[in-house]
Design an enzyme around this catalytic site. Structure first.
Site, PDB file in Angstrom:
ATOM      1  N   ILE A  38      -1.897  -9.100   0.221  1.00 42.10           N
ATOM      2  CA  ILE A  38      -2.765 -10.053  -0.490  1.00 42.10           C
ATOM      3  C   ILE A  38      -2.488 -10.025  -1.991  1.00 42.10           C
ATOM      4  O   ILE A  38      -3.058 -10.802  -2.747  1.00 42.10           O
ATOM      5  CB  ILE A  38      -4.265  -9.787  -0.221  1.00 42.10           C
ATOM      6  CG1 ILE A  38      -4.606  -8.312  -0.462  1.00 42.10           C
ATOM      7  CG2 ILE A  38      -4.649 -10.196   1.185  1.00 42.10           C
ATOM      8  CD1 ILE A  38      -6.101  -8.023  -0.491  1.00 42.10           C
ATOM      9  N   ARG A  39      -1.648  -9.101  -2.443  1.00 41.50           N
ATOM     10  CA  ARG A  39      -1.261  -9.039  -3.865  1.00 41.50           C
ATOM     11  C   ARG A  39       0.191  -8.583  -3.946  1.00 41.50           C
ATOM     12  O   ARG A  39       0.721  -8.011  -2.983  1.00 41.50           O
ATOM     13  CB  ARG A  39      -2.152  -8.042  -4.618  1.00 41.50           C
ATOM     14  CG  ARG A  39      -2.019  -6.662  -4.034  1.00 41.50           C
ATOM     15  CD  ARG A  39      -2.974  -5.656  -4.604  1.00 41.50           C
ATOM     16  NE  ARG A  39      -3.103  -4.529  -3.683  1.00 41.50           N
ATOM     17  CZ  ARG A  39      -2.300  -3.471  -3.639  1.00 41.50           C
ATOM     18  NH1 ARG A  39      -1.316  -3.340  -4.499  1.00 41.50           N
ATOM     19  NH2 ARG A  39      -2.465  -2.519  -2.750  1.00 41.50           N
ATOM     20  N   TYR A  87     -14.171   3.907   9.673  1.00 41.01           N
ATOM     21  CA  TYR A  87     -12.712   3.886   9.794  1.00 41.01           C
ATOM     22  C   TYR A  87     -12.278   4.512  11.121  1.00 41.01           C
ATOM     23  O   TYR A  87     -11.468   3.945  11.864  1.00 41.01           O
ATOM     24  CB  TYR A  87     -12.138   4.664   8.606  1.00 41.01           C
ATOM     25  CG  TYR A  87     -10.654   4.893   8.609  1.00 41.01           C
ATOM     26  CD1 TYR A  87      -9.763   3.826   8.467  1.00 41.01           C
ATOM     27  CD2 TYR A  87     -10.134   6.189   8.696  1.00 41.01           C
ATOM     28  CE1 TYR A  87      -8.391   4.061   8.426  1.00 41.01           C
ATOM     29  CE2 TYR A  87      -8.772   6.418   8.649  1.00 41.01           C
ATOM     30  CZ  TYR A  87      -7.906   5.356   8.524  1.00 41.01           C
ATOM     31  OH  TYR A  87      -6.561   5.585   8.480  1.00 41.01           O
ATOM     32  N   GLY A 114       0.812  -1.215   0.000  1.00 41.57           N
ATOM     33  CA  GLY A 114       0.000   0.000   0.000  1.00 41.57           C
ATOM     34  C   GLY A 114       0.842   1.260   0.000  1.00 41.57           C
ATOM     35  O   GLY A 114       2.075   1.202  -0.140  1.00 41.57           O
TER      36      GLY A 114
END
Ligand code: AKB
Length: 312
Positions: free
Chosen positions: A36-37, A143, A12
């Site tokens: 996750i990627r 959030y 990120g």
């Protein structure tokens, strides 16, 4: 042997630069990136990488054991704007990932945790200028609620189980290496990109919306300095207020016009305006300055110079 560090959410906006900075500092092989990627070429080619869902405790424990991980930086999270669209997914990701690392530390499988909180923990009734470390907090976003709850759990795990968890309340972060995604402060990155590409930008936040912001280099340094500081000097185990600069869209536009005089800004506020309106304008970070000598280096002028130079 060098300590082994695991970054969760390494691909990120913060994770990418943090991973590269930690590899530079402690050695490539000691910093394990996970997400996750897969991430950018520079992240993938400079050290170990594992596909890992931060909500999966067993998978996380396997990686921690395999690499003999001592420190974890938990950067996986769903940010404010996206979380309003997917409230349950945001809650699950933001809370379960935190519980996983806190429980690994409670079970003495890791020694130290960095977990970022946010200015989103504050709400409409919080004093807006120079927002104190300890004040009224009534977050109105999913959030913000997840970050405020997370702060309480961090303080609880520290007090009850001696878990060494350290945290800062990040303001909006401005960076050029990896773009942000799903935040309310993302306009402060988009504006530079579109200034260079189109010469104009339509801001989704209204003129006059002043928010606390920080250049990524300062944010990474804050995380590393807090993690390297003497734990006995830390008086806050929820999350430290952290400040650098504050500005509204028209002020960032003016600073861009110093370099690109024909740049134009217009305004078309959307649902993110209400989120921004619930957040502080500026932050009192005196406790962080006192406890671990926090001091920002980038103001708006220097940030604009860095952004325009590197993006072009
Ligand atoms: C967001 O806008 O959601 C984030 C934050 C301030 O935590 N950048």
């Amino acid at each position: 042997m060098q300590k082994s560090i695991l970054i969760l959410g390494a691909c990120g906006q913060i994770g990418t630069e943090l991973t590269l900075a930690l590899r530079n500092r402690y050695g490539n092989d000691t910093v394990i990136a996970s997400d996750i990627r897969e991430g950018t070429d520079s992240l993938m080619s400079t050290g170990p990488f594992e596909i890992l869902d931060a909500t999966n405790y067993d998978a996380m424990e396997d990686i921690v054991m395999h690499y003999e991980v001592e420190e974890v930086y938990l950067m996986a999270a769903m940010l404010s704007a996206t979380a309003e669209k997917f409230p349950e997914r945001a809650w699950n990701l933001n809370m379960n990932s935190l519980f996983n690392v806190l429980n690994l530390a409670k079970e003495k499988k890791i020694e130290k945790i960095f977990w970022p909180s946010s200015i989103a923990v504050f709400g409409v009734n919080t004093p807006k200028e120079n927002t104190p470390q300890h004040t009224l907090m009534e977050p109105s976003t999913v959030y913000g609620i997840s970050k405020q709850t997370g702060e309480r759990w961090c303080a609880y795990y520290h007090a009850k189980y001696g878990v060494d968890v350290r945290s800062v309340r990040f303001p909006g972060l401005i960076s050029w290496k990896t773009l942000p995604g799903g935040g309310t402060t993302d306009y402060a990155v988009e504006i530079y990109i579109q200034a260079l590409e189109k010469g104009s930008y339509t801001s989704f936040l209204q003129k006059g919306t002043k928010l606390p912001m920080m250049f990524m280099e300062d944010a990474i340094r804050a995380a590393v300095e807090l993690m390297e500081s003497d734990g006995s000097r830390l008086t806050i185990r929820s999350s430290y207020n952290l400040g650098a600069m504050s500005f509204a869209p028209e002020e960032i536009a003016t600073s861009i016009q110093q370099v690109l005089p024909s740049f134009k800004i217009s305004y078309d506020p959307d649902f993110r305006q209400a989120i921004a309106d619930s957040w502080p304008c500026s932050i009192d970070d005196s406790q962080a300055r006192k406890d671990w000598a926090w001091s920002p280096k980038f103001d708006l002028k220097r940030t604009t110079a860095e952004m325009l130079e590197n993006l072009s």
